[in-house]
Enzyme design. Sequence first.
Site, PDB file in Angstrom:
ATOM      1  N   ASN A 104      -4.735  -6.285   9.429  1.00 11.85           N
ATOM      2  CA  ASN A 104      -5.833  -6.997   9.103  1.00 11.85           C
ATOM      3  C   ASN A 104      -5.654  -8.033   8.091  1.00 11.85           C
ATOM      4  O   ASN A 104      -5.344  -7.449   7.094  1.00 11.85           O
ATOM      5  CB  ASN A 104      -6.943  -6.168   8.784  1.00 11.85           C
ATOM      6  CG  ASN A 104      -8.387  -6.790   8.562  1.00 11.85           C
ATOM      7  OD1 ASN A 104      -8.532  -8.027   8.974  1.00 11.85           O
ATOM      8  ND2 ASN A 104      -9.393  -6.181   8.509  1.00 11.85           N
ATOM      9  N   HIS A 108       1.320   3.697   8.311  1.00 16.40           N
ATOM     10  CA  HIS A 108       0.399   4.757   9.215  1.00 16.40           C
ATOM     11  C   HIS A 108       1.453   5.542   9.944  1.00 16.40           C
ATOM     12  O   HIS A 108       2.453   4.993  10.632  1.00 16.40           O
ATOM     13  CB  HIS A 108      -0.459   3.764  10.151  1.00 16.40           C
ATOM     14  CG  HIS A 108      -1.526   3.233   9.242  1.00 16.40           C
ATOM     15  ND1 HIS A 108      -2.335   3.658   8.459  1.00 16.40           N
ATOM     16  CD2 HIS A 108      -1.701   1.867   9.160  1.00 16.40           C
ATOM     17  CE1 HIS A 108      -3.253   2.638   7.789  1.00 16.40           C
ATOM     18  NE2 HIS A 108      -2.810   1.525   8.378  1.00 16.40           N
ATOM     19  N   HIS A 159      -2.700 -12.580   1.908  1.00 15.46           N
ATOM     20  CA  HIS A 159      -2.204 -12.621   3.396  1.00 15.46           C
ATOM     21  C   HIS A 159      -3.193 -13.894   3.956  1.00 15.46           C
ATOM     22  O   HIS A 159      -3.895 -13.379   5.108  1.00 15.46           O
ATOM     23  CB  HIS A 159      -2.513 -11.453   4.076  1.00 15.46           C
ATOM     24  CG  HIS A 159      -3.637 -10.423   3.864  1.00 15.46           C
ATOM     25  ND1 HIS A 159      -4.878 -10.751   3.861  1.00 15.46           N
ATOM     26  CD2 HIS A 159      -3.800  -9.125   3.213  1.00 15.46           C
ATOM     27  CE1 HIS A 159      -5.702  -9.847   3.655  1.00 15.46           C
ATOM     28  NE2 HIS A 159      -5.189  -8.588   3.086  1.00 15.46           N
ATOM     29  N   ASP A 190       2.414  -7.001   2.667  1.00 16.57           N
ATOM     30  CA  ASP A 190       1.015  -6.304   2.986  1.00 16.57           C
ATOM     31  C   ASP A 190       1.835  -4.907   3.813  1.00 16.57           C
ATOM     32  O   ASP A 190       0.897  -4.478   4.538  1.00 16.57           O
ATOM     33  CB  ASP A 190       0.276  -7.050   3.989  1.00 16.57           C
ATOM     34  CG  ASP A 190      -1.315  -6.290   3.886  1.00 16.57           C
ATOM     35  OD1 ASP A 190      -1.323  -5.268   3.153  1.00 16.57           O
ATOM     36  OD2 ASP A 190      -1.883  -6.723   4.853  1.00 16.57           O
ATOM     37  N   ASP A 232      -8.734  -5.180  -2.047  1.00 18.83           N
ATOM     38  CA  ASP A 232      -8.187  -5.363  -0.654  1.00 18.83           C
ATOM     39  C   ASP A 232      -8.131  -4.221   0.095  1.00 18.83           C
ATOM     40  O   ASP A 232      -8.402  -2.860  -0.098  1.00 18.83           O
ATOM     41  CB  ASP A 232      -6.673  -5.526  -1.039  1.00 18.83           C
ATOM     42  CG  ASP A 232      -6.004  -5.762   0.292  1.00 18.83           C
ATOM     43  OD1 ASP A 232      -6.293  -6.505   1.041  1.00 18.83           O
ATOM     44  OD2 ASP A 232      -4.781  -5.214   0.531  1.00 18.83           O
ATOM     45  N   HIS A 282       0.869  -1.143  -0.040  1.00 28.69           N
ATOM     46  CA  HIS A 282      -0.074   0.009   0.175  1.00 28.69           C
ATOM     47  C   HIS A 282       0.911   1.276  -0.011  1.00 28.69           C
ATOM     48  O   HIS A 282       1.664   1.435   1.019  1.00 28.69           O
ATOM     49  CB  HIS A 282      -0.755   0.092   1.171  1.00 28.69           C
ATOM     50  CG  HIS A 282      -1.746  -1.286   1.428  1.00 28.69           C
ATOM     51  ND1 HIS A 282      -3.076  -1.231   1.015  1.00 28.69           N
ATOM     52  CD2 HIS A 282      -1.716  -2.438   1.719  1.00 28.69           C
ATOM     53  CE1 HIS A 282      -3.653  -2.299   1.107  1.00 28.69           C
ATOM     54  NE2 HIS A 282      -2.723  -3.068   1.928  1.00 28.69           N
TER      55      HIS A 282
HETATM   56 ZN    ZN Z   1      -5.880  -7.000   2.799  1.00 23.37          ZN
END
Ligand code: ZN
Length: 439
Positions: A288, A319, A237, A315, A157, A67
């Site tokens: 998650n 943050h 994941h 993943d 996702d 991400h």
């Molecule tokens: Zn995910």
Amino acid sequence: MKLLIKNAATHAKLLGFQEDRQLTVNLSIQDDVIELISASRPCGDFDHEIDATGLFLAPGLVDPQVHFREPGQEYKEDITSGSKAAAQGGFTQVVSMPNTSPTADNPDVVAYMKQRSQEVGICKVHPTGALSVGLAGKTLTDFKALKTAGAVAITDDGKGVQDDQLFERALINAKEVDLPILDHSEDESLSNGGAIHLGKVSDKYGIKGIDASSEAVHVARGCQLAAKTHAHYHALHVSTKASIDALREAKAQGFKVTAEVSPHHLLLCDEDIPEKPDGTLDANWKMNPPLRSREDMMACRQALIDGVFDAIATDHAPHSPDEKSLPIEQAPFGIIGLETAFPLIYTHFVKTKQITLTQCIDLMSQQAGALFNIKCGRLIQDSTADIVLLDLDNSFEVSADFFASKSRNSPFIGNKLYGRPVLTINNGKIVFDALTNQT
Ligand SMILES: [Zn+2]
């Protein structure tokens, strides 16, 4: 530009040979391609020479799930900082998720991500397109248009697709345009707005828990619909024993089902979430799917060893410290992972002889790329010069200032690891170099 890497250790398999024996090679790069790999030093002059004595030469790594937060949340990460984190982790290609702001549910956002990563030029970012408009789970997007813009897969996702019929139609449409569906497997009626795994730890702290069945129900759904539609279903994941059981069964039946696992689900469980001085739980261990039970973690480890997983995915989910210092119920899900992924798997699975070094590298390059028809993972003459040099012998400590990411939300700070990537080359260009600083 002509570059020479000399005296590097590698395995014959990574050079495209059948046997898996270690050898020492010299590798020359002309512009963006591998020109020659040879036992002796190639003739000619070079603009730059890298002495790789004591280092291991591997193809650039590929991460199937990151991400990068651009567009929309650049204070957490952007394509430049995310690419730098990737390069530091030895990755030359990553697949980025569509939960940006705006979401990648249209060709413009997909094309922007691709173009921006090419301008940055540190790591190849392959965008995915959202499965539903606004990730809202109501209306399918135009998969063909997303593919034309550069999407390598379709996924919502960050959110599970709650409507079974919509998910089936997505598989049918994705098959038509020859793209995989990547499934964030989460039945929200079962995950029930929880913050951590539903179990002993959630009970002890009185925190709403995410039942393991919330994942397994969706993985089983995906496997069944893959059988029915013959589409490519990929479970993102994977974290529970029940999901793995469903995947083993589907794979044994020969369905087009693939799956990935993340380092944190292999190495940590809910019991590992530390208490902060104020007696609450640390949200840097919150993601998650959540860190599951010890039994689930051990099932993930066994599945990795058994070859159930096709790839390892970080993943990588940055943050800010402010967000992650909130109470664990309110803090956002996700941890960063690009810089630590290879060292974690190397230290805990290769050094301990549970998987081989080439299995580890294949799970993090060739096999990960194959999910998206990305050809990679072998150091072959005339192929793109995507390369990483790894220091397998010396340990290092993961400190808070170790990361290139804008964020620091890692549960692995303080760990002593082996297998640090020390030099990364993307398209023939050095994009990360810890060697020059060391000498
Ligand atoms: Zn995910």
